[in-house]
Structure formats: structure tokens, C-alpha cells
Design an enzyme around this catalytic site. Structure first.
Site, mmCIF file in Angstrom:
data_model
loop_
_atom_site.group_PDB
_atom_site.id
_atom_site.type_symbol
_atom_site.label_atom_id
_atom_site.label_comp_id
_atom_site.label_asym_id
_atom_site.label_seq_id
_atom_site.Cartn_x
_atom_site.Cartn_y
_atom_site.Cartn_z
ATOM 1 N N GLU A 22 12.933 17.042 23.350
ATOM 2 C CA GLU A 22 13.882 16.017 22.740
ATOM 3 C C GLU A 22 14.240 16.435 21.416
ATOM 4 O O GLU A 22 15.192 15.706 20.713
ATOM 5 C CB GLU A 22 12.825 14.830 22.210
ATOM 6 N N CYS A 55 4.040 18.402 23.855
ATOM 7 C CA CYS A 55 3.623 19.522 22.963
ATOM 8 C C CYS A 55 1.930 19.408 22.499
ATOM 9 O O CYS A 55 1.223 19.529 23.274
ATOM 10 C CB CYS A 55 4.432 19.524 21.618
ATOM 11 N N HIS A 86 9.189 20.817 23.445
ATOM 12 C CA HIS A 86 9.892 19.690 22.738
ATOM 13 C C HIS A 86 11.248 19.703 23.013
ATOM 14 O O HIS A 86 12.464 19.722 22.560
ATOM 15 C CB HIS A 86 10.067 20.124 21.170
#
Length: 307
Positions: A237, A142, A235
Site C-alpha cells: 500500500e 507487515c 507494504h
């Protein structure tokens, strides 16, 4: 795959409850193998949440991974206790002479500021330059991806008309490249940002290879130096409730945020979000560890090998 962490890291218990194999320092010391050494520069404000998300993402491979948490010293975190940071995080100065198989630079909530106005920018530049000689492959996430592309390739971020928040459909550009091996033609991934790196400028730069993009969210995944540098604009994750937490935080601040796109069933924030991106996120991290870290790193770490 076992993740090696400090014995008393708070998120260790959560990972074990999720049946993720977490190895403590004592057991790791009695195994006669060299684990993959990964450094994590965690710039996110809620550091324990990010620790959990990244460790979970690294867990889907048969490799043993030894994770070192790294911090900048030119910034004081306001959202994570000082005791936690000083106990579990190494200042960059302490690991400057170390070699890592892989390194992760996370996002940070500073994307609306010019890069040079971020209080730890000079230190981050030093770290990014250091990765070119001390790390086999660096994964930027990001804002970390925007910062890396700006520093290494001179392409600046630009503001979006409004915050990009939600899950967006992306398509794979070149599935022969190992980083996207096993991806479906289209896949969902989370984004949460106010800025973007212009896709047309990335397309023009022959040093950068775009691997996945979106009509609405722009470039999601690109790389340079044959995988020595990997940039993820979203993102992957994030866990199930991260976007929900951010949405309710912005509501509480009176920012009148839009409902994250493609996130809640029927776009109803009262309903439990569906987890629809985890498999591709796991695949991304597994491919990175396997093809760009493990397959090319030397047994004895002397620095970044030639690709």
C-alpha cells in the site's frame, strides 16, 4: 468503485483529487444495495497517511466498500491527534458484536520488541481471535502479518542483520490460486522492516500456503484456511514517497541507513523515486476483495462462512 467514508474525513478530499470515487454517508444511505463491510485496525503511527494508502488500494474494484476505522484502547498514539482518532475511529469494544466481510490489520513500528512486550498485545490477540468468527477474510500487513502468524501458528519472527528497506523482486509460486491471478511471473514490492518470519518454518507448516517470495526479502505473500487468513510481509500500500520519508527520518536520527534498494533512479536519493509496484498492489487488493470477500460472504452477515 465508491469508497464510503465519513463526510469530513480529511483524506477524502485527497482521494477525490485523485479521481477516486468517494461516497459520503448521506449518498450511501440512499442506495438500495449492501456494500462490502471492511474493518481497518490501523496500528501505524501516521494514521492519516495509512488511511489514504489503504483507501486508495481498496478503490480499484466495482464493489462498494464501507470502511470502519478501528483502534486499540490500550495504546495512545503520539503521532496522530487525539481529536482525529476519537472522531473517526471506533474502539474495538464498540464493534465487537459486528460482522465484517473483510478486516485489515496493519503493520506497526514495534517489530524489534517481543510480541508480548507490546503494550496492546493482549488486546490485539483478542481481536485476532475475534476475526475467526466475525470476519470472512482477514488481511494482515507487515508486522501485523508477523503477529498473526505468531499468534495463530506459533512461528516467531527473527531479527535481520540490518534493516530491509527498498523494492525487491518476487516470483509467484502458484498462479492458479486466485489471490495472485493476473500477477506477472516477477514483480516488485516494498519492504521496510528489521525482522522476518523464517521461510523454512513457513514451508514446513502444511497449514500455510506460500504464494510469492523473494531471494532477498523472503516470503512476501502467504495464506491459510483457504484465504480466511492472508499474510503480506511487505507494504504494497505504500505510496511513492513513503520509503523516502522513512529513509530521511532515519538519517535525521543518525541511524546511517542504507539507501533503499531499487528505489531511487541510479540509487541517488536526490532523484524522484519511481512508482513501480502500484499495479501489482492494486491487483492484490482487488483479488482479495473479489475472490476472498465478495464471492464468499453471505448477503446477510451472520459471521464467517464455511469455505
Amino acid at each position: 468503485m465508491p469508497i464510503r467514508v465519513q463526510n469530513d474525513l480529511p483524506v477524502k478530499e485527497i482521494l477525490e483529487q485523485e479521481n477516486i470515487f468517494v461516497m459520503d454517508e448521506y449518498r450511501a444511505a440512499h442506495q438500495d444495495i449492501r456494500p462490502i463491510s471492511i474493518g481497518l485496525l490501523n496500528l501505524m503511527p501516521l494514521k492519516e497517511d495509512t488511511e489514504l494508502q489503504i483507501l486508495r488500494s481498496l478503490s480499484n474494484t466495482p464493489l462498494q466498500v464501507d470502511v470502519t476505522f478501528v483502534r486499540v484502547t490500550s495504546h495512545v498514539s503520539k503521532n496522530t491527534s487525539t481529536s482525529h482518532i476519537y472522531k473517526f475511529y471506533e474502539p474495538f469494544e464498540n464493534i465487537r458484536n459486528h460482522k465484517f466481510d473483510g478486516f485489515i490489520i496493519t503493520g506497526a513500528p514495534v517489530e524489534q520488541m517481543p510480541f508480548e512486550e507490546v503494550d496492546y498485545w493482549d488486546e490485539l490477540v483478542e481481536i485476532m481471535d475475534w476475526t475467526k468468527t466475525n470476519v470472512t477474510s482477514t488481511l494482515h500487513l507487515c508486522w501485523g502479518a508477523q503477529a498473526g502468524i505468531y499468534h495463530h501458528y506459533g512461528i516467531n519472527k527473527v531479527p535481520l542483520p540490518e534493516k530491509l528497506s527498498g523494492l525487491y523482486w518476487h516470483h509467484v509460486r502458484n498462479r492458479k490460486i486466485p489471490l495472485v491471478r493476473g500477477f506477472d511471473d516477477q514483480f516488485l514490492a516494498p519492504h521496510s522492516r528489521y525482522t522476518e518470519v523464517p521461510q523454512d518454518l513457513l514451508e514446513k507448516d502444511e497449514r500455510i500456503t506460500i504464494l510469492a517470495d523473494s531471494e532477498k526479502a523472503g516470503v512476501f505473500l502467504c495464506m491459510a484456511l483457504e484465504g480466511r487468513q492472508i499474510f503480506v510481509m511487505g507494504h504494497p500500500e505504500y505510496d511513492r514517497v513513503t520509503l523516502d520519508s522513512e529513509f530521511r527520518r532515519d538519517l535525521g536520527k543518525g541511524l546511517n541507513p542504507k539507501v533503499p534498494e531499487n528505489y531511487y533512479p541510479d540509487d541517488d536519493p536526490g532523484k524522484k523515486p519511481l512508482l513501480t509496484w502500484r499495479s501489482h498492489a492494486n491487483n492484490l487488493y482487488t483479488n482479495w476483495l473479489n475472490y476472498y470477500v465478495y464471492q464468499v460472504t453471505p448477503y446477510d452477515l451472520y459471521g464467517a462462512p464455511a469455505f
